[in-house]
Design an enzyme around this catalytic site. Structure first.
Site, PDB file in Angstrom:
ATOM      1  CG  HIS A 120      -1.693   1.237   1.435  1.00 14.55           C
ATOM      2  ND1 HIS A 120      -2.970   1.410   0.944  1.00 14.55           N
ATOM      3  CD2 HIS A 120      -1.387   2.394   2.069  1.00 14.55           C
ATOM      4  CE1 HIS A 120      -3.415   2.615   1.266  1.00 14.55           C
ATOM      5  NE2 HIS A 120      -2.467   3.221   1.962  1.00 14.55           N
ATOM      6  CD  GLU A 121       2.101   3.623   3.637  1.00 12.33           C
ATOM      7  OE1 GLU A 121       2.547   4.723   3.255  1.00 12.33           O
ATOM      8  OE2 GLU A 121       0.971   3.501   4.141  1.00 12.33           O
ATOM      9  CG  HIS A 124       0.318   6.278  -0.746  1.00  8.62           C
ATOM     10  ND1 HIS A 124      -0.815   6.911  -1.182  1.00  8.62           N
ATOM     11  CD2 HIS A 124      -0.006   5.677   0.437  1.00  8.62           C
ATOM     12  CE1 HIS A 124      -1.800   6.706  -0.316  1.00  8.62           C
ATOM     13  NE2 HIS A 124      -1.332   5.957   0.660  1.00  8.62           N
ATOM     14  CD  GLU A 182      -5.053   6.234   2.280  1.00 13.73           C
ATOM     15  OE1 GLU A 182      -5.072   5.037   2.640  1.00 13.73           O
ATOM     16  OE2 GLU A 182      -4.022   6.914   2.303  1.00 13.73           O
TER      17      GLU A 182
END
Length: 260
Positions: A120-121, A124, A182
């Site tokens: 997920h990070e 980004h 997100e």
């Protein structure tokens, strides 16, 4: 003459600033990647000076192993640091930097859940969300002071700059990513972990676990800056058939990480 040229220059600039994210979303991004990467490098150096780095060999081995498997799907060399911090948190920065708190390593049940966090990070970063937010901020406020302020993270402007990179909570300021960012990071991240051979179904288990950990107490820092709700879980469930296909392909190709 000048009045005719100026609008044309503005239109040309705006056109060049419009790019497409990995999910196909149109973005307003005009800062050079090299400049934003430098911001990430400076911010990471500042964090390593502010926060103690963990010497726990097991934690470091696990974080390095999972991050390596995921980032092999993206290319490039990534630095991974485990920080001695009880809060369950993790982050990734432009310039290929990943930070994981010991609190996050204690919270997750298995390697797949930590892979969901790291994926997920990294999502980004791949989607240039920091560049997008910094570009929007500069377009509104003008000037480049906010970029220069990275070198002084304790100042008010420096905290804002850290917030644009997605790690403002480390310095006392919360600038959550938008719902769009997100959702995008969720999809990119879950596909990344699946391509690396991690079970993407554990991403849903992770967010459910994070929400339970916050019930009846102050929300954990990770959820303060990375809101988790029914919409997020529903979106992941809807995307899961496509992600499971990637997971099966990875398994067939022999990608079966054994980090824990």
């Amino acid at each position: 003459m000048f009045n005719k040229i100026l609008p044309a220059l503005v239109i040309s600039f705006l056109a060049s600033a419009c790019v497409t994210s990995p999910t196909g979303r149109k973005q307003f991004v005009f800062l050079p990647d090299t400049q934003v990467n430098q911001m990430g490098l400076q911010a990471f150096d500042a964090l390593k000076k502010e926060k103690p780095v963990s010497n726990n060999a097991q934690y470091n081995q696990i974080a390095q192993c999972i991050a390596k498997a995921i980032t092999q799907e993206t290319g490039g060399s990534w630095e991974v640091v485990v920080f001695e911090d009880a809060s369950p948190n993790a982050f990734a920065l432009p310039g290929n930097k990943i930070g994981v708190h010991t609190g996050m390593l204690k919270l997750v049940d298995n390697q797949d859940q930590l892979a969901a966090v790291i994926g997920h990070e990294v999502g980004h970063v791949l989607a240039k969300h920091s560049n997008e937010r910094a570009s929007q901020e500069l377009a509104v406020n003008e000037g480049m002071n906010i970029i220069q302020a990275i070198g002084a993270p304790q100042t008010a402007l420096g905290q804002t700059a850290m917030g644009l990179l997605g790690i403002g909570a480390q310095f006392g300021i919360l600038m959550p990513y938008s719902r769009v960012h997100e959702s995008e990071a969720d999809i990119i991240g879950v596909d990344l972990m699946a391509k690396a051979g991690f079970d993407p179904r554990q991403s849903i288990s992770l967010w459910q676990k994070m929400e339970r950990a916050s019930q009846g107490q102050q929300p954990v820092e990770f959820l303060s800056t990375h809101p988790s709700n029914e919409t997020r879980i529903r979106d992941l469930e809807q995307h899961m058939p496509q992600t499971l296909a990637l997971f099966q392909q990875a398994q067939a190709a022999g990608k079966q990480p054994h980090c824990i």
